[in-house]
Write an enzyme that holds these catalytic residues in place. Structure first.
Site, PDB file in Angstrom:
ATOM      1  N   ARG A 100      -6.462   8.267  11.128  1.00 23.86           N
ATOM      2  CA  ARG A 100      -5.639   7.047  11.024  1.00 23.86           C
ATOM      3  C   ARG A 100      -5.507   6.476  12.432  1.00 23.86           C
ATOM      4  O   ARG A 100      -4.989   7.153  13.339  1.00 23.86           O
ATOM      5  CB  ARG A 100      -4.263   7.385  10.435  1.00 23.86           C
ATOM      6  CG  ARG A 100      -3.289   6.235  10.531  1.00 23.86           C
ATOM      7  CD  ARG A 100      -2.042   6.428   9.688  1.00 23.86           C
ATOM      8  NE  ARG A 100      -2.337   6.239   8.285  1.00 23.86           N
ATOM      9  CZ  ARG A 100      -1.435   5.955   7.352  1.00 23.86           C
ATOM     10  NH1 ARG A 100      -0.156   5.831   7.682  1.00 23.86           N
ATOM     11  NH2 ARG A 100      -1.785   5.800   6.098  1.00 23.86           N
ATOM     12  N   HIS A 127      -8.106   0.114   4.425  1.00 24.21           N
ATOM     13  CA  HIS A 127      -7.402   1.311   3.928  1.00 24.21           C
ATOM     14  C   HIS A 127      -8.139   1.769   2.659  1.00 24.21           C
ATOM     15  O   HIS A 127      -7.628   1.670   1.551  1.00 24.21           O
ATOM     16  CB  HIS A 127      -5.941   0.959   3.630  1.00 24.21           C
ATOM     17  CG  HIS A 127      -5.030   2.145   3.565  1.00 24.21           C
ATOM     18  ND1 HIS A 127      -5.460   3.448   3.762  1.00 24.21           N
ATOM     19  CD2 HIS A 127      -3.696   2.239   3.306  1.00 24.21           C
ATOM     20  CE1 HIS A 127      -4.420   4.274   3.641  1.00 24.21           C
ATOM     21  NE2 HIS A 127      -3.348   3.576   3.362  1.00 24.21           N
ATOM     22  N   GLN A 130      -6.593   4.227   0.061  1.00 21.15           N
ATOM     23  CA  GLN A 130      -5.586   3.566  -0.768  1.00 21.15           C
ATOM     24  C   GLN A 130      -6.267   2.848  -1.933  1.00 21.15           C
ATOM     25  O   GLN A 130      -5.827   2.920  -3.081  1.00 21.15           O
ATOM     26  CB  GLN A 130      -4.793   2.570   0.084  1.00 21.15           C
ATOM     27  CG  GLN A 130      -3.704   1.837  -0.685  1.00 21.15           C
ATOM     28  CD  GLN A 130      -2.570   2.766  -1.097  1.00 21.15           C
ATOM     29  OE1 GLN A 130      -2.038   3.504  -0.280  1.00 21.15           O
ATOM     30  NE2 GLN A 130      -2.194   2.745  -2.365  1.00 21.15           N
ATOM     31  N   ASP A 222       2.213  -5.830  -0.286  1.00 21.54           N
ATOM     32  CA  ASP A 222       2.372  -4.843   0.786  1.00 21.54           C
ATOM     33  C   ASP A 222       3.345  -5.460   1.793  1.00 21.54           C
ATOM     34  O   ASP A 222       3.672  -6.651   1.712  1.00 21.54           O
ATOM     35  CB  ASP A 222       0.998  -4.566   1.431  1.00 21.54           C
ATOM     36  CG  ASP A 222       1.048  -3.495   2.516  1.00 21.54           C
ATOM     37  OD1 ASP A 222       2.045  -2.744   2.584  1.00 21.54           O
ATOM     38  OD2 ASP A 222       0.075  -3.405   3.309  1.00 21.54           O
ATOM     39  N   CYS A 263       1.440  -0.258  -2.182  1.00 22.06           N
ATOM     40  CA  CYS A 263       0.879   0.963  -1.578  1.00 22.06           C
ATOM     41  C   CYS A 263       1.963   1.877  -1.026  1.00 22.06           C
ATOM     42  O   CYS A 263       1.724   3.058  -0.835  1.00 22.06           O
ATOM     43  CB  CYS A 263      -0.089   0.579  -0.471  1.00 22.06           C
ATOM     44  SG  CYS A 263       0.665  -0.467   0.786  1.00 22.06           S
ATOM     45  N   ARG A 291      -3.092   8.998  -4.895  1.00 19.01           N
ATOM     46  CA  ARG A 291      -3.699   9.209  -3.578  1.00 19.01           C
ATOM     47  C   ARG A 291      -4.252  10.620  -3.496  1.00 19.01           C
ATOM     48  O   ARG A 291      -5.375  10.849  -3.036  1.00 19.01           O
ATOM     49  CB  ARG A 291      -2.661   8.996  -2.451  1.00 19.01           C
ATOM     50  CG  ARG A 291      -2.158   7.566  -2.276  1.00 19.01           C
ATOM     51  CD  ARG A 291      -3.244   6.616  -1.806  1.00 19.01           C
ATOM     52  NE  ARG A 291      -3.890   7.100  -0.592  1.00 19.01           N
ATOM     53  CZ  ARG A 291      -3.445   6.886   0.637  1.00 19.01           C
ATOM     54  NH1 ARG A 291      -2.377   6.149   0.837  1.00 19.01           N
ATOM     55  NH2 ARG A 291      -4.090   7.357   1.698  1.00 19.01           N
TER      56      ARG A 291
HETATM   57  N1  NVA Z   1      -0.338  -2.477   5.711  1.00 16.07           N
HETATM   58  C1  NVA Z   1       0.484  -1.331   5.975  1.00 16.07           C
HETATM   59  C2  NVA Z   1       0.109  -0.209   5.057  1.00 16.07           C
HETATM   60  C3  NVA Z   1       0.865   1.048   5.233  1.00 16.07           C
HETATM   61  C4  NVA Z   1       0.427   2.117   4.316  1.00 16.07           C
HETATM   62  C5  NVA Z   1       0.313  -0.914   7.431  1.00 16.07           C
HETATM   63  O1  NVA Z   1      -0.810  -0.958   7.946  1.00 16.07           O
HETATM   64  O2  NVA Z   1       1.303  -0.571   8.061  1.00 16.07           O
HETATM   65  N1   CP Z   2       0.287   4.095   1.524  1.00 16.57           N
HETATM   66  C1   CP Z   2       0.189   4.817   2.660  1.00 16.57           C
HETATM   67  O1   CP Z   2      -0.879   4.923   3.284  1.00 16.57           O
HETATM   68  O2   CP Z   2       1.343   5.437   3.024  1.00 16.57           O
HETATM   69  P1   CP Z   2       1.586   6.285   4.359  1.00 16.57           P
HETATM   70  O3   CP Z   2       1.635   5.323   5.503  1.00 16.57           O
HETATM   71  O4   CP Z   2       2.897   6.976   4.120  1.00 16.57           O
HETATM   72  O5   CP Z   2       0.452   7.253   4.523  1.00 16.57           O
END
Ligand code: NVA
Ligand code: CP
Length: 309
Positions: A100, A127, A130, A222, A263, A291
């Site tokens: 990540r 992502h 997801q 989101d 998500c 997930r």
């Molecule tokens: N769009 C959000 C998704 C988190 C799972 C982010 O990147 O923070």
């Molecule tokens: N949806 C998602 O990726 O959640 P987290 O940021 O908790 O991993």
């Protein structure tokens, strides 16, 4: 060099659907307990995570594999070690990297220097894990990918991009409503449109939320302020509110049995009304559970069927 899963379109349509179907089977029949026996996955995270971190670690354990969670702040990365060296070195110790990152280019550098599969656990652009869980959830509810429409309302971010590409790949119609300036990046939309041409999916881009949700089976949103974009908070809230919040009123323009998707994490009262997020039409906790099933199936297929390594 290995294959990698950095974005949805790194999988073929057949592979993506096989991953969803395998996940459905794992969910009902259980996981093969030795599916990842002898395999170790390094999980390199630059940002916080609840779902991605725990769904991956739990899936890996249930499949009999092992993992190492590595907060990037505790690696030499934090002291400026080149990402390319991290890729080269870690791939000599482990069988896969789940990462990540803030910048998608970090993943591309890791992948270019890794002899083992690199899986995107979220970047600023994509992502894709997801999206696997999202399409599994759509499939669970509808039992098919044909004749289905998903609408996304809000920020054309990583989640929206991967969802758009996953719908285009699997033949699910997709509409997205975002304010001008917050659309999915053009080159990602172009790739989605190419995939849609192959699958026959219809992709609609608009700035009108009502138009996007018309006839939708699923309405997805989101957060308006993704990780890494905190400095833009005020500007973003001004652009998105009140028009792009998913409310009961907006949902009333979708199909009568339309489901709400997110998500997570959710900002209740910001991108969605609490009554919608916590209401009977919400499937966001199923998405969160899925997930784990889709990540288990992805890893199983990578090592045991597709033989990327
Ligand atoms: N769009 C959000 C998704 C988190 C799972 C982010 O990147 O923070
Ligand atoms: N949806 C998602 O990726 O959640 P987290 O940021 O908790 O991993």
């Amino acid at each position: 060099m290995s294959r990698h899963y950095l974005e949805v379109l790194d999988l073929s349509r057949a592979e993506f659907i096989e991953a969803v179907r395998t996940a459905v089977r794992f969910k009902s029949a259980g996981y093969p307990p030795d599916g990842l026996r002898g395999r170790t996955i390094a999980m390199v995270f630059e940002k916080p995570s609840t779902r991605t971190r725990v769904s991956f670690t739990s899936a890996i354990r249930r499949l009999g594999g092992s993992y190492d969670y590595l907060a990037s702040t505790e690696l030499q990365l934090a002291r400026g070690e080149p990402v390319s060296d991290v890729g080269r070195v870690l791939s000599r110790y482990v069988d896969g990297l789940v990462c990540r990152v803030y910048s998608h280019s970090t993943l591309e550098t890791l992948a270019a220097n890794s002899s083992v599969p690199v899986i995107n656990a979220l970047s600023d652009r994509h992502h894709p894990c997801q999206a696997l869980a999202d399409l599994m959830t759509v499939f669970e509810v509808k039992k098919t990918f044909s004749g289905i429409k998903v609408a996304f309302i809000g920020d054309g971010n990583n989640v929206a991009t991967s969802l758009m590409q996953a719908c285009a790949l699997t033949g699910v119609d997709f509409a997205i409503a975002s304010p001008r300036g917050f659309w999915v990046p053009e080159e990602e939309t172009k790739k989605a449109l190419e995939a849609a041409q192959q699958s026959g999916a219809e992709v609609t881009l608009t700035d009108d939320p009502e138009e996007a949700v018309r006839g939708a089976d699923f309405v997805y949103t989101d957060v308006f302020v993704s990780m890494g974009f905190e400095a833009e908070r005020e500007q973003r809230l001004k652009a998105f509110l009140p028009l792009y919040r998913v409310t009961r009123e907006l949902l009333s323009h979708a199909k009568p049995d339309a489901k709400f998707m997110h998500c997570m994490p959710v900002k209740r009262g910001e991108e969605v009304e609490a009554e919608v997020a916590d209401g009977p039409r919400s499937v966001m906790y199923d998405q969160a559970e899925n997930r784990m099933h889709t990540e288990a199936s992805l890893l199983y297929l990578i090592y045991r069927r597709w033989r990327w390594l």
